[in-house]
Design a protein around this motif. Sequence first.
Motif, PDB file in Angstrom:
ATOM      1  N   ASP A 167       0.743  -1.228  -0.069  1.00 27.02           N
ATOM      2  CA  ASP A 167      -0.110  -0.166  -0.039  1.00 27.02           C
ATOM      3  C   ASP A 167       0.890   1.196   0.114  1.00 27.02           C
ATOM      4  OD1 ASP A 167      -2.255  -1.370  -0.079  1.00 27.02           O
ATOM      5  OD2 ASP A 167      -2.437  -1.509   2.182  1.00 27.02           O
ATOM      6  N   SER A 168       1.588   1.282  -0.919  1.00 25.95           N
ATOM      7  CA  SER A 168       2.596   2.534  -1.179  1.00 25.95           C
ATOM      8  C   SER A 168       2.661   3.069  -2.469  1.00 25.95           C
ATOM      9  CB  SER A 168       3.843   2.390  -0.481  1.00 25.95           C
ATOM     10  OG  SER A 168       4.521   1.161  -1.641  1.00 25.95           O
ATOM     11  N   PHE A 169       3.039   4.024  -2.841  1.00 28.19           N
ATOM     12  CA  PHE A 169       3.378   4.286  -4.421  1.00 28.19           C
ATOM     13  C   PHE A 169       4.840   4.857  -4.579  1.00 28.19           C
ATOM     14  CE2 PHE A 169       0.753   7.862  -3.150  1.00 28.19           C
ATOM     15  CZ  PHE A 169       1.402   8.877  -3.372  1.00 28.19           C
ATOM     16  N   ALA A 170       5.487   4.902  -5.610  1.00 33.16           N
ATOM     17  CA  ALA A 170       6.615   5.169  -5.727  1.00 33.16           C
ATOM     18  C   ALA A 170       7.009   6.649  -5.793  1.00 33.16           C
ATOM     19  CB  ALA A 170       7.308   4.435  -7.025  1.00 33.16           C
TER      20      ALA A 170
ATOM     21  N   ILE B 239      12.374   4.879  -2.253  1.00 36.62           N
ATOM     22  CA  ILE B 239      11.725   5.747  -1.125  1.00 36.62           C
ATOM     23  C   ILE B 239      10.149   5.877  -1.847  1.00 36.62           C
ATOM     24  CG2 ILE B 239      11.369   8.132  -0.349  1.00 36.62           C
ATOM     25  CD1 ILE B 239      14.346   8.291  -0.189  1.00 36.62           C
ATOM     26  N   TYR B 240       9.140   5.574  -0.811  1.00 36.92           N
ATOM     27  CA  TYR B 240       7.737   5.288  -1.246  1.00 36.92           C
ATOM     28  C   TYR B 240       6.773   6.081  -0.399  1.00 36.92           C
ATOM     29  CZ  TYR B 240       9.239   1.443  -4.009  1.00 36.92           C
ATOM     30  OH  TYR B 240      10.076   0.883  -5.312  1.00 36.92           O
ATOM     31  N   SER B 241       5.861   6.661  -0.888  1.00 34.14           N
ATOM     32  CA  SER B 241       4.858   7.415  -0.207  1.00 34.14           C
ATOM     33  C   SER B 241       3.894   6.169   0.561  1.00 34.14           C
ATOM     34  CB  SER B 241       4.089   8.377  -1.070  1.00 34.14           C
ATOM     35  OG  SER B 241       3.052   8.875  -0.319  1.00 34.14           O
TER      36      SER B 241
ATOM     37  N   TYR C  47      11.574   4.216   3.306  1.00 35.89           N
ATOM     38  CA  TYR C  47      12.350   3.270   2.666  1.00 35.89           C
ATOM     39  C   TYR C  47      11.455   2.060   2.621  1.00 35.89           C
ATOM     40  CZ  TYR C  47      16.872   5.383   2.145  1.00 35.89           C
ATOM     41  OH  TYR C  47      18.113   6.309   1.745  1.00 35.89           O
ATOM     42  N   VAL C  48      11.382   1.471   1.240  1.00 35.17           N
ATOM     43  CA  VAL C  48      10.601   0.023   1.407  1.00 35.17           C
ATOM     44  C   VAL C  48      11.343  -0.484   0.458  1.00 35.17           C
ATOM     45  CG1 VAL C  48       8.421  -0.745   0.754  1.00 35.17           C
ATOM     46  CG2 VAL C  48       8.476   1.236   1.867  1.00 35.17           C
ATOM     47  N   PHE C  49      11.474  -1.747   0.399  1.00 37.44           N
ATOM     48  CA  PHE C  49      12.272  -2.468  -0.545  1.00 37.44           C
ATOM     49  C   PHE C  49      11.391  -3.823  -1.226  1.00 37.44           C
ATOM     50  CE2 PHE C  49      15.253  -0.368   2.351  1.00 37.44           C
ATOM     51  CZ  PHE C  49      16.099  -0.073   1.490  1.00 37.44           C
TER      52      PHE C  49
ATOM     53  N   HIS D 154      10.979   2.306 -13.159  1.00 39.36           N
ATOM     54  CA  HIS D 154      11.569   2.070 -14.389  1.00 39.36           C
ATOM     55  C   HIS D 154      12.141   0.690 -14.415  1.00 39.36           C
ATOM     56  CE1 HIS D 154      10.637   5.879 -16.305  1.00 39.36           C
ATOM     57  NE2 HIS D 154      11.465   6.460 -15.089  1.00 39.36           N
ATOM     58  N   VAL D 155      12.162  -0.039 -15.297  1.00 43.14           N
ATOM     59  CA  VAL D 155      13.049  -1.210 -15.306  1.00 43.14           C
ATOM     60  C   VAL D 155      14.447  -0.934 -14.898  1.00 43.14           C
ATOM     61  CG1 VAL D 155      11.783  -2.629 -16.769  1.00 43.14           C
ATOM     62  CG2 VAL D 155      13.562  -1.481 -17.774  1.00 43.14           C
ATOM     63  N   GLY D 156      14.874  -1.491 -13.854  1.00 44.24           N
ATOM     64  CA  GLY D 156      16.536  -1.229 -13.348  1.00 44.24           C
ATOM     65  C   GLY D 156      16.316  -0.213 -12.144  1.00 44.24           C
ATOM     66  N   MET D 157      15.161   0.412 -11.885  1.00 47.62           N
ATOM     67  CA  MET D 157      15.021   1.455 -10.772  1.00 47.62           C
ATOM     68  C   MET D 157      14.039   0.929  -9.828  1.00 47.62           C
ATOM     69  SD  MET D 157      15.596   5.179 -12.656  1.00 47.62           S
ATOM     70  CE  MET D 157      15.126   6.218 -11.112  1.00 47.62           C
ATOM     71  N   PRO D 158      14.168   0.444  -8.760  1.00 45.09           N
ATOM     72  CA  PRO D 158      15.444   0.086  -8.263  1.00 45.09           C
ATOM     73  C   PRO D 158      15.709  -1.378  -8.796  1.00 45.09           C
ATOM     74  CG  PRO D 158      13.775  -0.310  -6.656  1.00 45.09           C
ATOM     75  CD  PRO D 158      12.817   0.468  -7.749  1.00 45.09           C
TER      76      PRO D 158
END
Lengths: 107, 145
Positions: free
Chosen positions: B55-58, B64-66, B78-80, B86-90
């Motif tokens: 339940d977050s958005f980039a 780092i997410y809202s 910080y959420v992992f 984008h592809v590759g981010m993260p």
Amino acid sequence: MIPELHRMKAQRIETSMEKLSDADYEAVIEGSMLAGSHWLNFACHRMELTGHSADVMHAEFLTGAQRVELSFRSAACNGSNRGLSGGFRSRRSACWRTGGGALPQTA
Amino acid sequence: MRTDAHVEKFKRFDRLHSRLDPRADFELWYWMTLNAGTAIINAALHAAGVTREHDSFATQIPNIYSVPGADGTRHLEYVFGVDIIHVGMPKIEGPLPPAIAAMEIIEEFRDPCVREDRPITDEVVRACCDAYARCVAAAKSCVEA
């Protein structure tokens, strides 16, 4: 990129955005971000805050120092010696689209 | 975000993608390609168990997410292992759906053609169209499996 190319890109995106409706709200936001970033770079280059090879990707990535300097240069463009007075966007058409006035050199 | 929400976003971006002219509206058309592809890839990554629903958005900053708080406000955290920007981010660990390879082709045109002055040619449009079709087909097969 040179300022005129930023202007052309921004205006093309604005023309494409005329095809959007309120239901396309995500695209309205994305288009505004893209066109706005090109206008920001147009302004930064014209005010000699950034060089043609140093485009800003997002306004939020500007440093605090760049924001202060941008504020002062924007104000100078409008004949004021006071920065941080806001109204950044509203001054675009009055100043940058019409060529603006004399601009201070980067230190 | 949740898988269903990614799929709904994909559908909206995809509909708009088909309404825009790839040459006259290149920048916005390309961005709809990018957003639609990234949305369906996020759904595919969740479906494949590579990343998880959350339940977050980039934000614009990787990892780092809202995140919603208990009182209805949002804050950054910080959420992992959740949504990609984008592809590759993260960068993500684990097996990747083939859709990502197609998306990487689309991403190659992002800065040169949208933020910079690379000319928009028939070859650019064709490469984006072909990669998008492959990306969507591969991602959908993961989501619908």
